[in-house]
Structures are given as structure tokens and as C-alpha cells.
Design a protein around this motif. Sequence first.
Motif, PDB file in Angstrom:
ATOM      1  N   GLN A 127       0.925  -1.205   0.098  1.00  0.00           N
ATOM      2  CA  GLN A 127      -0.122  -0.030  -0.020  1.00  0.00           C
ATOM      3  C   GLN A 127       0.864   1.155  -0.006  1.00  0.00           C
ATOM      4  O   GLN A 127       0.563   2.141  -0.663  1.00  0.00           O
TER       5      GLN A 127
ATOM      6  N   SER B 257      -2.982   5.141  -3.940  1.00  0.00           N
ATOM      7  CA  SER B 257      -3.881   4.945  -2.645  1.00  0.00           C
ATOM      8  C   SER B 257      -5.088   6.071  -2.942  1.00  0.00           C
ATOM      9  O   SER B 257      -6.104   5.421  -2.621  1.00  0.00           O
ATOM     10  N   TYR B 258      -4.968   7.093  -3.173  1.00  0.00           N
ATOM     11  CA  TYR B 258      -5.949   8.170  -3.218  1.00  0.00           C
ATOM     12  C   TYR B 258      -6.893   7.341  -4.537  1.00  0.00           C
ATOM     13  O   TYR B 258      -8.081   7.691  -4.080  1.00  0.00           O
TER      14      TYR B 258
ATOM     15  N   GLY C  39      -7.136   2.729  -3.703  1.00  0.00           N
ATOM     16  CA  GLY C  39      -7.255   2.254  -2.025  1.00  0.00           C
ATOM     17  C   GLY C  39      -7.222   0.472  -2.184  1.00  0.00           C
ATOM     18  O   GLY C  39      -8.244   0.121  -1.325  1.00  0.00           O
ATOM     19  N   LEU C  40      -6.427  -0.283  -2.680  1.00  0.00           N
ATOM     20  CA  LEU C  40      -6.083  -1.476  -2.487  1.00  0.00           C
ATOM     21  C   LEU C  40      -4.691  -1.682  -2.579  1.00  0.00           C
ATOM     22  O   LEU C  40      -4.008  -1.055  -3.239  1.00  0.00           O
TER      23      LEU C  40
ATOM     24  N   TYR D  40      -8.172  -7.226  -2.421  1.00  0.00           N
ATOM     25  CA  TYR D  40      -9.181  -6.581  -1.432  1.00  0.00           C
ATOM     26  C   TYR D  40      -9.170  -7.664  -0.352  1.00  0.00           C
ATOM     27  O   TYR D  40      -9.664  -8.766  -0.388  1.00  0.00           O
TER      28      TYR D  40
ATOM     29  N   GLU E 261      -8.938   1.881 -10.288  1.00  0.00           N
ATOM     30  CA  GLU E 261      -9.809   3.005  -9.636  1.00  0.00           C
ATOM     31  C   GLU E 261     -11.208   2.827 -10.017  1.00  0.00           C
ATOM     32  O   GLU E 261     -12.122   3.068  -9.060  1.00  0.00           O
TER      33      GLU E 261
ATOM     34  N   THR F 104     -12.767  -0.131  -7.823  1.00  0.00           N
ATOM     35  CA  THR F 104     -13.148   0.628  -6.414  1.00  0.00           C
ATOM     36  C   THR F 104     -14.267   1.377  -6.379  1.00  0.00           C
ATOM     37  O   THR F 104     -14.745   1.340  -5.240  1.00  0.00           O
ATOM     38  N   THR F 105     -14.437   2.121  -7.356  1.00  0.00           N
ATOM     39  CA  THR F 105     -15.507   3.175  -7.169  1.00  0.00           C
ATOM     40  C   THR F 105     -16.595   2.479  -7.509  1.00  0.00           C
ATOM     41  O   THR F 105     -17.848   2.653  -6.636  1.00  0.00           O
TER      42      THR F 105
ATOM     43  N   SER G 286     -13.172  -1.087  -0.965  1.00  0.00           N
ATOM     44  CA  SER G 286     -11.568  -0.706  -1.011  1.00  0.00           C
ATOM     45  C   SER G 286     -11.363  -0.929   0.569  1.00  0.00           C
ATOM     46  O   SER G 286     -12.128  -1.098   1.531  1.00  0.00           O
ATOM     47  N   ILE G 287      -9.895  -0.720   0.997  1.00  0.00           N
ATOM     48  CA  ILE G 287      -9.679  -0.670   2.348  1.00  0.00           C
ATOM     49  C   ILE G 287     -10.033   0.625   3.064  1.00  0.00           C
ATOM     50  O   ILE G 287      -9.935   0.519   4.352  1.00  0.00           O
ATOM     51  N   PHE G 288     -10.271   1.605   1.999  1.00  0.00           N
ATOM     52  CA  PHE G 288     -10.564   2.832   2.934  1.00  0.00           C
ATOM     53  C   PHE G 288     -12.127   3.117   3.154  1.00  0.00           C
ATOM     54  O   PHE G 288     -12.977   2.699   2.267  1.00  0.00           O
TER      55      PHE G 288
END
Length: 304
Positions: A235, A247-248, A251-252, A266, A293, A296-297, A302-304
Motif C-alpha cells: 500500500q 492510494s488516493y 485504495g487496494l 481486496y 480506480e 473500487t469506485t 476498498s480498504i478505505f
Amino acid sequence: MQYQKILADIAAEIEPLRNVGRQADYIPALAQVDPDRFGICIATADGEFYGLGDIDECFSIQSVSKVFSLSMALSIMGENLWERVGKEPSGAAFNSLIQLELDHGIPRNPFINAGAIVVADILMSQLENPETDFLAFVRHIAGDSSIIYNRTVAASEREKGYINAAIANMLKYYGNLRNDIEDVLRFYFLQCSVEMSCRQLARAFLPFADRRSTFSFDGVNLTPSQVKRINAVMQTCGFYNDAGEYSYLVGLPGKSGVGGGIGAVYPGRYAVATWSPRLNEKGNSVMGMKALELLTTYTRESIF
Ligand code: GLN
């Protein structure tokens, strides 16, 4: 989750990026690859599999191999590994020489070239047959014995590998390389030359999505705690000086390579692999990053 449908939506949306970026050509053999390719695969912890595009074509995994070499080294050395390599994001190019000098020969992390060369040196000291043992580990983790080194790519990189040779020489100067410089470089380039398809890479990353069981193979045991830590390094360091951006956007935990591949996870659910050779200026796949991107959208996973 309708992963197959989501993959189709993603593929349509990233199509305008097909000619954006440039494939790596500082390794002459990689300049031969058709740059206009794209594949994406998801392998879930439940054994499901989704894929789209060029998912069975093998490509040079390059720096994605650093996840496998770190796994072996962390399993063998435990926390002592961190005496010879750091675990901080570098914020610098993957082949930075200047940073290594400022850090007195202790590479920032195992995913930049200097760090991976130290890890290769450690594996050479620890393994009976480093070349055979590394490939056996990769084959096992991917569950596919057909995976091979591409010795033409490795030789091609050695021929033009001036910066990596400079890095290895600097490591030697600072006393952070135990084996012969030429031998370590040969082993490092060979690791990078491993060829895999998206399908194989997604499977190979699945153990990194597993939060519960210990992965064991021939003396290499990755505990859930070590897997967690490898994910943390992915990460923070997996995309070099693009790690914050990655990351932004995504997020994986993930790792890229200049062959255009990306492996990501994930945690607890799936591993995903993408391949598209055109890179951004930081050396990361343009279509691959955008696809992740969007993944995860659209999934909101995602992790966040
Ligand atoms: N073999 C490549 C090198 O050392 C790996 C770099 C990468 O994939 N980022 O330059």
C-alpha cells in the motif's frame, strides 16, 4: 457483486486510454511487446473467477516479482530483514541512486530496485538453489507449474542495466551486499523476467487476500500477520513515487511492474490483476491504474 458486468463497464470506459502512455523500452526486449493490450482478472477467495481482455497472454511481471521475493525473505528472516532494508515509502523514482547514497546504502523499502537487490542478495545467501527455489515458490503460489523465466528478457536487461549495476555497486560499497555483484544482478534480473498472465497473477495474489490461514510451501511460511505486513508495504510503497496517488485513486494494496502488470488485493475477498504495457511517467500502467480506480469506485470495495 456483479463483477463480470462491472469489468465490462470498466473496459468500455477506459478504451480512450488505449494509446496513452509509453511502454518501457529501457529494457530492449520489452520494447518488442505490442503496447495496445489490456486484460483484467479477478480471483475471489470463494473460488470464483472473472476476466476480460488479454487475460491469458504472458507478460514480463518485472517489479511485481518483488512481492514474491519479499514474501520469501520475510518468511526466512523474520523481523531481522528490516536491518538491511527499510519499510518507508521512497517518494523517489524506483531506480533512484541519489536516495540510496543519502540513506548510506540502506534502501528505503523492498519494492524499489535497491531494496529488491538487497532482498535478492539475502535470498542468495539463504536458499540452496535460489533460481530454482524462487521459481518453485512462484509456481506454487500461482498453482501453475508452467510459469517460466524469460532468459532473453533477463539478458537484455543485464546488457543495458547500467543503473541497477550502479545501485548494486553502491550497496556493496556500503557493506549491504554479501554476494558477488554480478551474481546478485543476474538473480535479480531473472526474478524480474518471470512471465505470467493476468489469470496466473490474480491466482498468485490470492494468498495475500487471505486474512486467516498461513501459506506454507517448502519451508516458506507466511503467517496472517506477515501477509498483513506485506500488504502494508504494498500500500505504501508498491507504486514508488506514485504510491500516494495510487492510494488516493484505488485504495487496494498493490504492486506494479514496468512490464505493465499490476497485482492487487481486496483483503478477505479477492485478488485482481491487470496488464497493459503503456506506462505513465512514474512507470505504472495507465489503463491498469484507471481500471482499478473504477473497480473500487463501482464496487465500493476498498480498504478505505
Ligand atoms: N527490472 C526492472 C528494473 O530493475 C524492474 C523495474 C520495475 O518494474 N519498476 O528496472
